[in-house]
Design a protein around this motif. Sequence first.
Motif, PDB file in Angstrom:
ATOM      1  N   LEU A   1      25.870 -67.144  -6.327  1.00 34.90           N
ATOM      2  CA  LEU A   1      24.993 -68.005  -7.126  1.00 34.90           C
ATOM      3  C   LEU A   1      25.448 -68.141  -8.573  1.00 34.90           C
ATOM      4  CD1 LEU A   1      21.476 -66.933  -5.857  1.00 34.90           C
ATOM      5  CD2 LEU A   1      22.628 -69.108  -5.514  1.00 34.90           C
ATOM      6  N   PHE A   2      26.233 -67.178  -9.057  1.00 36.03           N
ATOM      7  CA  PHE A   2      26.654 -67.201 -10.452  1.00 36.03           C
ATOM      8  C   PHE A   2      27.912 -68.035 -10.616  1.00 36.03           C
ATOM      9  CE2 PHE A   2      24.638 -62.869 -11.754  1.00 36.03           C
ATOM     10  CZ  PHE A   2      23.400 -63.403 -11.480  1.00 36.03           C
ATOM     11  N   ASP A   3      28.083 -68.597 -11.819  1.00 31.78           N
ATOM     12  CA  ASP A   3      29.266 -69.424 -12.026  1.00 31.78           C
ATOM     13  C   ASP A   3      30.500 -68.564 -12.334  1.00 31.78           C
ATOM     14  OD1 ASP A   3      28.997 -68.600 -14.576  1.00 31.78           O
ATOM     15  OD2 ASP A   3      28.425 -70.535 -15.401  1.00 31.78           O
ATOM     16  N   VAL A   4      31.620 -69.245 -12.488  1.00 34.09           N
ATOM     17  CA  VAL A   4      32.884 -68.529 -12.607  1.00 34.09           C
ATOM     18  C   VAL A   4      32.910 -67.588 -13.811  1.00 34.09           C
ATOM     19  CG1 VAL A   4      35.336 -68.826 -13.033  1.00 34.09           C
ATOM     20  CG2 VAL A   4      34.180 -70.282 -11.384  1.00 34.09           C
TER      21      VAL A   4
ATOM     22  N   GLU B   1      43.850 -73.972 -13.338  1.00 31.05           N
ATOM     23  CA  GLU B   1      42.691 -74.831 -13.442  1.00 31.05           C
ATOM     24  C   GLU B   1      41.571 -74.260 -12.593  1.00 31.05           C
ATOM     25  OE1 GLU B   1      43.481 -78.918 -12.522  1.00 31.05           O
ATOM     26  OE2 GLU B   1      45.232 -78.815 -13.843  1.00 31.05           O
ATOM     27  N   LEU B   2      40.400 -74.213 -13.186  1.00 31.54           N
ATOM     28  CA  LEU B   2      39.264 -73.644 -12.468  1.00 31.54           C
ATOM     29  C   LEU B   2      37.999 -74.233 -13.078  1.00 31.54           C
ATOM     30  CD1 LEU B   2      39.211 -71.513 -10.223  1.00 31.54           C
ATOM     31  CD2 LEU B   2      38.813 -69.800 -11.949  1.00 31.54           C
ATOM     32  N   PRO B   3      37.118 -74.823 -12.284  1.00 29.62           N
ATOM     33  CA  PRO B   3      35.861 -75.332 -12.839  1.00 29.62           C
ATOM     34  C   PRO B   3      34.983 -74.159 -13.235  1.00 29.62           C
ATOM     35  CG  PRO B   3      35.881 -75.576 -10.457  1.00 29.62           C
ATOM     36  CD  PRO B   3      37.210 -75.032 -10.837  1.00 29.62           C
ATOM     37  N   LEU B   4      34.556 -74.119 -14.497  1.00 27.63           N
ATOM     38  CA  LEU B   4      33.878 -72.916 -14.987  1.00 27.63           C
ATOM     39  C   LEU B   4      32.390 -72.894 -14.699  1.00 27.63           C
ATOM     40  CD1 LEU B   4      35.537 -72.124 -18.402  1.00 27.63           C
ATOM     41  CD2 LEU B   4      35.641 -70.863 -16.276  1.00 27.63           C
ATOM     42  N   ASN B   5      31.776 -74.075 -14.583  1.00 25.56           N
ATOM     43  CA  ASN B   5      30.315 -74.056 -14.436  1.00 25.56           C
ATOM     44  C   ASN B   5      29.837 -74.288 -13.005  1.00 25.56           C
ATOM     45  OD1 ASN B   5      31.407 -76.482 -14.589  1.00 25.56           O
ATOM     46  ND2 ASN B   5      30.121 -77.287 -16.240  1.00 25.56           N
TER      47      ASN B   5
ATOM     48  N   PRO C   1      28.954 -72.788  -9.333  1.00 19.34           N
ATOM     49  CA  PRO C   1      28.659 -71.488  -8.715  1.00 19.34           C
ATOM     50  C   PRO C   1      29.825 -71.076  -7.819  1.00 19.34           C
ATOM     51  CG  PRO C   1      26.831 -73.014  -8.417  1.00 19.34           C
ATOM     52  CD  PRO C   1      27.941 -73.802  -9.024  1.00 19.34           C
ATOM     53  N   CYS C   2      30.134 -69.785  -7.827  1.00 17.86           N
ATOM     54  CA  CYS C   2      31.294 -69.309  -7.077  1.00 17.86           C
ATOM     55  C   CYS C   2      31.165 -69.570  -5.586  1.00 17.86           C
ATOM     56  CB  CYS C   2      31.495 -67.823  -7.321  1.00 17.86           C
ATOM     57  SG  CYS C   2      32.484 -67.534  -8.777  1.00 17.86           S
ATOM     58  N   GLY C   3      29.940 -69.667  -5.095  1.00 13.41           N
ATOM     59  CA  GLY C   3      29.750 -69.929  -3.674  1.00 13.41           C
ATOM     60  C   GLY C   3      30.343 -71.250  -3.229  1.00 13.41           C
ATOM     61  N   GLU C   4      30.561 -72.170  -4.187  1.00 13.06           N
ATOM     62  CA  GLU C   4      31.092 -73.484  -3.813  1.00 13.06           C
ATOM     63  C   GLU C   4      32.599 -73.576  -3.960  1.00 13.06           C
ATOM     64  OE1 GLU C   4      28.920 -76.360  -6.085  1.00 13.06           O
ATOM     65  OE2 GLU C   4      26.989 -75.580  -5.375  1.00 13.06           O
ATOM     66  N   LEU C   5      33.229 -72.489  -4.381  1.00 17.70           N
ATOM     67  CA  LEU C   5      34.680 -72.519  -4.557  1.00 17.70           C
ATOM     68  C   LEU C   5      35.394 -72.363  -3.207  1.00 17.70           C
ATOM     69  CD1 LEU C   5      35.178 -70.307  -7.721  1.00 17.70           C
ATOM     70  CD2 LEU C   5      34.891 -72.765  -7.569  1.00 17.70           C
ATOM     71  N   THR C   6      36.626 -72.870  -3.129  1.00 18.41           N
ATOM     72  CA  THR C   6      37.447 -72.648  -1.932  1.00 18.41           C
ATOM     73  C   THR C   6      38.020 -71.236  -2.007  1.00 18.41           C
ATOM     74  OG1 THR C   6      39.461 -73.360  -2.997  1.00 18.41           O
ATOM     75  CG2 THR C   6      38.129 -75.073  -1.972  1.00 18.41           C
ATOM     76  N   PRO C   7      38.500 -70.703  -0.857  1.00 19.82           N
ATOM     77  CA  PRO C   7      39.094 -69.363  -0.879  1.00 19.82           C
ATOM     78  C   PRO C   7      40.193 -69.245  -1.926  1.00 19.82           C
ATOM     79  CG  PRO C   7      38.870 -70.119   1.369  1.00 19.82           C
ATOM     80  CD  PRO C   7      38.445 -71.258   0.499  1.00 19.82           C
TER      81      PRO C   7
END
Lengths: 500, 319
Positions: free
Chosen positions: A94-97, A133-137, A139-145
């Motif tokens: 739930l938390f962002d990067v 490159e990494l979207p900072l805002n 939530p980590c749950g939406e990131l790819t592996p």
Amino acid sequence: MSDIVLEAKGIYKYFPGTEALKNVNFELRKGEIHALVGENGAGKSTFVKILTGVYSMSLGRIKIEGNEVKIRNPLHAESLGITAVHQNIAYIPLFDVSTNMFMNISGKVILDRKYKAKLREKARNYIDQLGIELPLNVPCGELTPSQLQTMSLARAFSKNPKILLADEVTSSLDRDEIEKLFKQLRKLREKGVSIIYITHHLDEVFELCDRVTIFKDGVCVNTHEVSSVSMEQVVREMTGKILNKNRIREPVRVPANSRALLVVKDLSDNIVKHVSFSLEKGEILGVTGLVGAGKTEIAHMLFGVTTPKSGEFYLEGKKCHFKSPSDAVKNGIYLVPEDRLRDGIIPDLSITWNMTLPVLNKVLNKFKFINNKHEKNLVQGVANKLSVKYASLNQRIKYLSGGNQQKVITGKAMLAGLKVCIFDEPTQGVDVGARREIYSQITKIAEDGKAILVCSSDIEEIMTLCDRVIVLRKGSIVAEKHITEVNKEELALLCQGLQR
Amino acid sequence: MKRLMAFLFKNSILLIVLAVVLYFCLRVPGFLSITTLKNILMNSIAISIIALGLTFVLSVNKWDVSIGSTASLSAMTTCYLIQVSGGSTFLGLVGGLAVALLCGFLNGLLVAKLHFEDIVATIATQSLFFGLAFLYAGGYEIYKNMRPSFRFIFNGNLGVVPFVLVLTVVIYTIADIFFRKKKIGRWLYSTGNNPRAALFSAVPVERVIMIAYLLSGLFAGFAGILGASEHGRAWILLGQGYLLTGYCVVFLGISIFEKPTPFGTLLSAFFISTIRTGFVMENVIYYLSDIVIGLLLLGAVVVSNEKKIVHQNYKVGEL
């Protein structure tokens, strides 16, 4: 002298009944990528756990930049400049990067908006330094592996480590993503970080690393400059065997039969799209593709774990509709699942109980009671064929090394002896020697007249094991070839969708 | 030294129990006698029956906190049916056990098929069953028309041996065979240890959990009926103490044998009953035994967590 960051001398580690490490000597230079290789159970993991403070060593000395230290716990290891990146990344979905990157900072900060901006700035700073490159805002749950792996690398970097331990970090990534990760690791090296890189994939060692240290049976066998050693020699020192990429048997060409053993027609679910193929007796059919291409989904549909949205499949001409895996087994299909810890083993049950669980009917006597003696003989036979290393067959399976656990669950398929046997990533996280043994047993099952489906993203594996191969991309079949008509490079390109 | 400490820790609960039992043997006059032994055994029967059902549920790593209410409801049903039928013990028994099975079936349906959280679902059903038990007599006792045949179940003798004792031994022997020698035993343990892997190993996981709850309900109901037979009446709070003592017994068994087993449960039921009986004979304040049983349950949970076969969240990332 000063360019030695870490020096470990005479490290011993005893566990009840075993000596996990014997007199290990290890040196890490400043700004190098140093590979640790070895078979399952060779002691790499134990050594890493000592460095990160998870285990304490029984004997030995560790010096960091010339000062002798005693690593008390993981937090202490971090304060000494040792940080680890694992294959399973710990994060809060739930938390962002940026929040996930600085999780050790107190909760008050996380809730404070002003600090949040500062945190983000700080995160941005580290991420820029790494040139990623990494979207900072988000939530980590939406990131790819792959993005997650990058996040955990950035997190490790933010702790300003002297030494970074990277443990099997490429296992959930595909080729492109691995390359990106390598770039980031090289960047870290430029910044003077020393990296210990643990892997099963020797090609990664030769692509990325400066030196390589080989572990075997708890002993540190040798350390080489990567530029002055061949892959064959590394394998020889790891396994005591000669690297063997040869096939177990010549590819067979089973005449396409109008009445194949297994016929799949137009199978679809959320990921898989209209997949059709057939499988003959005695044949090993490979299904390959990138992570997420739909290999596991096909296996699960055939085994009754999930229900197909549309399409059907026929076993010996009979239309099948399985409500559960137990249904599938009754009708003659068995699956060795991909995720060993989650789906494969019952950790606290014995080797014997694990192995006979799907085939208990075979060990019942005429009063339907379990015949322990018969059961033991059966299991012993299979365990010997696979040369499983165990202290006792009544040992809980969780105490075996990963490779031996995989052998046991392969043994379940051998015991089952069903008409169709599906192997999903049959050698994931398994060392070269054990891999060979598993391949030859799978081949033997095929030679017994069973049909075999191997789902694997490891192209080497497909080339070594299969007679025919289907390439999946985004749920659809993009190619179907006999193994003699195709080579490794072509297969890799097909998986990427670059060739038709 | 380390080994000794580990051994002491592993067997601490067993050692404490044995120490307490030894204390009673030495200090309480008349504790070492046939009469006391018979008392202990008879006191342990209802609890060992209810704990047997729990053994099944705990072996699939689920909880059933509705057993006390199931026992009350079954006992009330049995006595009600006997009362209104003018004394038909058979009808009462069949009705009571059928209701018990229905209770188990409902729990199984909620947990196995509909995938409710086990503790939440059975907390709800325990309230439901308790409320239903009031329906028969508005909360009053039911005691009319009890025939000797009904009283015989708990109080009767076969020669010199109490009938119910023989029955318990027979039930436990069968349960033990099922756990050790039949497919279902393996199915229960594997479902409890890693349900996903069990599913992939062709174990009918949902059915196994359903069976566990059915048996839990059945044995809880039977224990309630035994209580009613003992006293010749049924009352709402009959099953009240069963939950705590039942769990205490099963966890004590797990702490000795590393996994839920019928034999471990039976042995623990005997120990717990010995302690209870000892407290009564020692004439100490009665609620002290509740405190001791509660502490024993805690201790047994701590110890069995260290080594029990059944546990959740196995998947710990390899470092």
